[in-house]
Design an enzyme around this catalytic site. Sequence first.
Site, mmCIF file in Angstrom:
data_model
loop_
_atom_site.group_PDB
_atom_site.id
_atom_site.type_symbol
_atom_site.label_atom_id
_atom_site.label_comp_id
_atom_site.label_asym_id
_atom_site.label_seq_id
_atom_site.Cartn_x
_atom_site.Cartn_y
_atom_site.Cartn_z
ATOM 1 N N ARG A 261 -30.486 -35.446 -17.603
ATOM 2 C CA ARG A 261 -30.569 -35.023 -16.208
ATOM 3 C C ARG A 261 -29.399 -35.570 -15.417
ATOM 4 O O ARG A 261 -29.023 -36.727 -15.556
ATOM 5 C CB ARG A 261 -31.883 -35.514 -15.578
ATOM 6 C CG ARG A 261 -33.086 -34.931 -16.270
ATOM 7 C CD ARG A 261 -34.384 -35.312 -15.603
ATOM 8 N NE ARG A 261 -35.494 -34.797 -16.391
ATOM 9 C CZ ARG A 261 -36.778 -35.002 -16.121
ATOM 10 N NH1 ARG A 261 -37.102 -35.712 -15.046
ATOM 11 N NH2 ARG A 261 -37.719 -34.500 -16.875
ATOM 12 N N ARG A 276 -33.701 -45.075 -14.111
ATOM 13 C CA ARG A 276 -33.214 -43.710 -13.890
ATOM 14 C C ARG A 276 -31.883 -43.520 -14.611
ATOM 15 O O ARG A 276 -30.833 -43.923 -14.123
ATOM 16 C CB ARG A 276 -33.062 -43.473 -12.378
ATOM 17 C CG ARG A 276 -32.894 -42.030 -11.963
ATOM 18 C CD ARG A 276 -32.855 -41.900 -10.451
ATOM 19 N NE ARG A 276 -34.102 -42.364 -9.827
ATOM 20 C CZ ARG A 276 -35.188 -41.608 -9.695
ATOM 21 N NH1 ARG A 276 -35.182 -40.364 -10.109
ATOM 22 N NH2 ARG A 276 -36.270 -42.104 -9.131
ATOM 23 N N GLU A 348 -43.598 -44.321 -11.497
ATOM 24 C CA GLU A 348 -43.972 -43.149 -12.290
ATOM 25 C C GLU A 348 -43.568 -43.319 -13.757
ATOM 26 O O GLU A 348 -42.438 -43.694 -14.069
ATOM 27 C CB GLU A 348 -43.295 -41.898 -11.715
ATOM 28 C CG GLU A 348 -43.606 -40.659 -12.537
ATOM 29 C CD GLU A 348 -42.866 -39.413 -12.043
ATOM 30 O OE1 GLU A 348 -42.360 -39.428 -10.896
ATOM 31 O OE2 GLU A 348 -42.790 -38.450 -12.808
ATOM 32 N N SER A 351 -46.234 -37.538 -15.875
ATOM 33 C CA SER A 351 -46.553 -36.538 -14.882
ATOM 34 C C SER A 351 -47.170 -35.367 -15.623
ATOM 35 O O SER A 351 -46.554 -34.800 -16.514
ATOM 36 C CB SER A 351 -45.254 -36.127 -14.183
ATOM 37 O OG SER A 351 -45.512 -35.285 -13.107
ATOM 38 N N ARG A 388 -39.076 -45.979 -19.794
ATOM 39 C CA ARG A 388 -39.875 -46.645 -18.766
ATOM 40 C C ARG A 388 -41.023 -47.425 -19.390
ATOM 41 O O ARG A 388 -41.447 -48.453 -18.864
ATOM 42 C CB ARG A 388 -40.388 -45.636 -17.743
ATOM 43 C CG ARG A 388 -39.249 -45.120 -16.863
ATOM 44 C CD ARG A 388 -39.728 -44.266 -15.715
ATOM 45 N NE ARG A 388 -38.574 -43.770 -14.952
ATOM 46 C CZ ARG A 388 -38.670 -42.996 -13.877
ATOM 47 N NH1 ARG A 388 -39.856 -42.617 -13.441
ATOM 48 N NH2 ARG A 388 -37.587 -42.603 -13.243
#
Length: 414
Positions: A261, A276, A348, A351, A388
Amino acid sequence: MLDIKLIQNDFESVAQSLRKKKVDESLLEELRAISLELKSARLVLEPLQAEQNSKSKLFGVYAKEGKDVSSLKAELSENKAKIADATEIVRALEEKLEALATIIPNMPSPLVPEGEDENDNVELKRVLEPRVFSFTPKEHWDIDSAQNWIDFERGVKLAKSRFSVLKNEAARLERALINYMLDFNRTRGFVEVAVPYIVNRETLMGTGQLPKFEDDLFKIDGEELFLIPTAEVPVTNLFRDEILTKEELPLKMTAYSACFRKEAGSAGKDTRGMIRQHQFDKVELVCITTPEQSEAVFEEMLSCASDLLTSLGLPHRHLMLCGGDLGFSAAKTVDLEVWLPGQNRYREISSVSNTFDFQARRAKIRFKDEGKNRLVHTLNGSSLAVGRTLIAIMENYQMEDGTVSIPDVLKKYM
RNA sequence: GGACAGAUGGGUGAGCGGCUGAAACCACAUCCCUGCUAAGGAUGCGUCGGGGUAACCUGACCGAGGGUUCAAAUCCCUCUCUGUCCGCCA
């Protein structure tokens, strides 16, 4: 993609629903106008085509019988010009419709709470109590062991910022987590698949990343190919343009992949540490169901991810996303946030989303139900973001002496 | 990267410029038979859209996009993909 017929027939309910997602209503209004224009433009074109078809057939008959065809030929030529004009009008409207229809997000489910942004998300429940530390827990990059586990500087040297290198136990822990998660998901009935990390434009259109979010994707120079931002993209598109049988549903799949990403909109956010990154590992769940099955399967996916965290001894909470925080394709999303004691907050880590028939309509994934073709529902969820999870283990399992212990369930994988 | 071949419905696979949205076979669905029995028979069965209460009428689609023609799955051009051989390579 939304159901154009629904927009034509029940505009108010679509508009109302999309208000929750903060969609500009004029777009929707325009879409409806164009769809109606297109409908009437087709009403002009189609009788002309019907005339051309029947007269052309006559032409063949006359020619065979040796009759004079010159006047018929003239009529046909004239009609042909009319068809060309009408076709051009239809084509232009179709193009406009397509351009608009593909950039309007999915309608949120009625159960989704109102809200502006992440601050309005609704906490559903917490699982496991955060551990009480006898010392001040550190953030993952400050833990002594991390000096030997994560090399941020060399990641940057090799690529650019937001890349890192794992070493020693961290590299092995990463690999152990992937294997553990895939095995765990398999015991819950998910079939393991391994898919390409590079996909074409049609595939990204199917799940909704394109045409609107091209800036978030890494594109291969000189090719119409992109690095996947999540395994959801290739796995869901496995069945693009296919008609499945009712008996084979629900399809429950799990896949490990690297994800890429650009993080275009998050400059300055989480620049420190491994939260991130431009490249990260993730184990994904993707399900394809009948509309009747999708809610139950959603719950299965959610508990699969949540139980996985529990089995790793990681405290977390369930958050129902509000309308304003919901993603483009999602009708309903529950995020799982893991407790990071070093940051002293939940972050987070998973999801889980139900897109209903939004992706299915784009990707043309259908199933045969008593002779009729119906759109499937598609669902996706992370289980879990591996990097994560690694961080969460480091922060939750850190010792006063700067070492990190390994959760019991992972020991046989190390 | 070079040479050749191909792309048709859920599958295999026919297809002469008009009678083909498309033969045949398989699969599938419903029904019949049960003295051809791990069988036989009948019927149905592509996708998306428009009109109609319905029977039904109608448009588009034979990899994609252009072109020729009154008429294209069928002829021409471009592109994409697949296969085979050669080259290169994990």
